[in-house]
Enzyme design. Structure first.
Site, PDB file in Angstrom:
ATOM      1  N   HIS A  14      -6.320  13.333 -43.697  1.00  0.00           N
ATOM      2  CA  HIS A  14      -7.697  13.551 -43.246  1.00  0.00           C
ATOM      3  C   HIS A  14      -7.714  14.000 -41.791  1.00  0.00           C
ATOM      4  O   HIS A  14      -6.719  13.918 -41.069  1.00  0.00           O
ATOM      5  CB  HIS A  14      -8.569  12.306 -43.457  1.00  0.00           C
ATOM      6  CG  HIS A  14      -8.192  11.105 -42.643  1.00  0.00           C
ATOM      7  ND1 HIS A  14      -8.885   9.919 -42.700  1.00  0.00           N
ATOM      8  CD2 HIS A  14      -7.189  10.887 -41.747  1.00  0.00           C
ATOM      9  CE1 HIS A  14      -8.336   9.039 -41.886  1.00  0.00           C
ATOM     10  NE2 HIS A  14      -7.314   9.596 -41.293  1.00  0.00           N
ATOM     11  N   CYS A  33      -6.954  10.963 -33.988  1.00  0.00           N
ATOM     12  CA  CYS A  33      -7.313  11.242 -35.390  1.00  0.00           C
ATOM     13  C   CYS A  33      -8.203  12.471 -35.518  1.00  0.00           C
ATOM     14  O   CYS A  33      -8.418  12.972 -36.622  1.00  0.00           O
ATOM     15  CB  CYS A  33      -8.016  10.048 -36.013  1.00  0.00           C
ATOM     16  SG  CYS A  33      -6.947   8.607 -36.160  1.00  0.00           S
ATOM     17  N   HIS A  39      -3.663  14.504 -40.452  1.00  0.00           N
ATOM     18  CA  HIS A  39      -2.538  13.575 -40.506  1.00  0.00           C
ATOM     19  C   HIS A  39      -2.730  12.725 -41.753  1.00  0.00           C
ATOM     20  O   HIS A  39      -3.813  12.706 -42.341  1.00  0.00           O
ATOM     21  CB  HIS A  39      -2.492  12.696 -39.251  1.00  0.00           C
ATOM     22  CG  HIS A  39      -3.709  11.849 -39.102  1.00  0.00           C
ATOM     23  ND1 HIS A  39      -4.878  12.318 -38.555  1.00  0.00           N
ATOM     24  CD2 HIS A  39      -3.966  10.578 -39.488  1.00  0.00           C
ATOM     25  CE1 HIS A  39      -5.792  11.366 -38.590  1.00  0.00           C
ATOM     26  NE2 HIS A  39      -5.269  10.300 -39.156  1.00  0.00           N
ATOM     27  N   HIS A  41      -1.953   9.090 -44.266  1.00  0.00           N
ATOM     28  CA  HIS A  41      -1.758   7.638 -44.316  1.00  0.00           C
ATOM     29  C   HIS A  41      -1.288   7.250 -45.706  1.00  0.00           C
ATOM     30  O   HIS A  41      -1.657   7.889 -46.695  1.00  0.00           O
ATOM     31  CB  HIS A  41      -3.069   6.885 -44.060  1.00  0.00           C
ATOM     32  CG  HIS A  41      -3.630   7.090 -42.701  1.00  0.00           C
ATOM     33  ND1 HIS A  41      -3.122   6.472 -41.580  1.00  0.00           N
ATOM     34  CD2 HIS A  41      -4.662   7.842 -42.268  1.00  0.00           C
ATOM     35  CE1 HIS A  41      -3.828   6.832 -40.523  1.00  0.00           C
ATOM     36  NE2 HIS A  41      -4.771   7.673 -40.908  1.00  0.00           N
ATOM     37  N   ASP A  79      -5.652  10.370 -54.269  1.00  0.00           N
ATOM     38  CA  ASP A  79      -4.206  10.354 -54.043  1.00  0.00           C
ATOM     39  C   ASP A  79      -3.659  11.770 -53.851  1.00  0.00           C
ATOM     40  O   ASP A  79      -3.923  12.663 -54.647  1.00  0.00           O
ATOM     41  CB  ASP A  79      -3.503   9.677 -55.220  1.00  0.00           C
ATOM     42  CG  ASP A  79      -2.029   9.406 -54.929  1.00  0.00           C
ATOM     43  OD1 ASP A  79      -1.691   9.155 -53.755  1.00  0.00           O
ATOM     44  OD2 ASP A  79      -1.228   9.451 -55.882  1.00  0.00           O
ATOM     45  N   HIS A  80      -2.895  11.928 -52.768  1.00  0.00           N
ATOM     46  CA  HIS A  80      -2.285  13.221 -52.429  1.00  0.00           C
ATOM     47  C   HIS A  80      -3.320  14.323 -52.243  1.00  0.00           C
ATOM     48  O   HIS A  80      -3.096  15.477 -52.618  1.00  0.00           O
ATOM     49  CB  HIS A  80      -1.191  13.612 -53.437  1.00  0.00           C
ATOM     50  CG  HIS A  80       0.059  12.804 -53.239  1.00  0.00           C
ATOM     51  ND1 HIS A  80       0.133  11.478 -53.588  1.00  0.00           N
ATOM     52  CD2 HIS A  80       1.241  13.118 -52.690  1.00  0.00           C
ATOM     53  CE1 HIS A  80       1.334  11.016 -53.273  1.00  0.00           C
ATOM     54  NE2 HIS A  80       2.022  11.983 -52.711  1.00  0.00           N
ATOM     55  N   GLU A 124      -5.371   0.869 -43.723  1.00  0.00           N
ATOM     56  CA  GLU A 124      -5.036   2.253 -43.380  1.00  0.00           C
ATOM     57  C   GLU A 124      -3.723   2.330 -42.612  1.00  0.00           C
ATOM     58  O   GLU A 124      -2.919   3.232 -42.831  1.00  0.00           O
ATOM     59  CB  GLU A 124      -6.177   2.854 -42.556  1.00  0.00           C
ATOM     60  CG  GLU A 124      -6.062   4.354 -42.365  1.00  0.00           C
ATOM     61  CD  GLU A 124      -7.281   4.906 -41.664  1.00  0.00           C
ATOM     62  OE1 GLU A 124      -7.922   5.797 -42.235  1.00  0.00           O
ATOM     63  OE2 GLU A 124      -7.606   4.428 -40.555  1.00  0.00           O
TER      64      GLU A 124
HETATM   65 NI    NI Z   1      -6.199   8.617 -39.842  1.00  0.00          NI
END
Ligand code: NI
Length: 139
Positions: A14, A33, A39, A41, A79-80, A124
């Site tokens: 995100h 961020c 980036h 998580h 996911d992904h 997170e």
């Molecule tokens: Ni983040």
């Protein structure tokens, strides 16, 4: 009444930034961020449900059924993925941990009867987790 928590994992990328704010303001609110390259998580999603134990099964919920609902309604969508552009809701809402937790709540609320959705917890990072308890479901 008893509570049960299941833990799930998904990975997603995100960017935390509002397009209508300038870089300085985005960095002030979201820190690194806000980097436009994004980036990722490895998230841990905890879903807590509550209700009564079924006297025959001795269980609150059929866990395989709960897992299938969470997979279908939440994990398959996140996911992904690059959340900002792959998930409709996050085209307009910043995909913060808070908003991802609310997304999961809204996706699961009312879907796990006869149990009641009790809490969503989203981890997170090692240092960052949120908990969301939305409006009460009808019992
Ligand atoms: Ni983040």
């Amino acid at each position: 009444m008893i509570r049960l928590t299941r833990r799930y994992r998904f990975s997603a990328a995100h960017v935390l930034a509002r397009p209508d704010w300038d870089d300085a303001r985005n960095t002030e609110i979201y820190g690194k961020c806000a980097n436009p390259s994004g980036h990722g998580h490895n998230y841990v999603l905890e879903v807590t449900v509550r209700g009564e134990v079924d006297p025959q099964s001795g269980r609150l919920v059929a866990v395989p059924k709960l897992d299938a609902i969470v997979r279908e309604r939440v994990l398959a969508l996140l996911d992904h993925r690059f959340l900002n552009r792959d998930v409709d809701r996050f085209e307009t809402e910043v995909p913060t941990a808070e908003n991802i937790a609310r997304f999961a709540w809204d996706a699961l609320k009312g879907e796990i009867a006869p149990s009641i959705l009790d809490r969503i917890r989203l981890v997170e990072t090692e240092n960052n987790a949120v908990e969301y308890v939305g409006a009460e479901e009808e019992a």
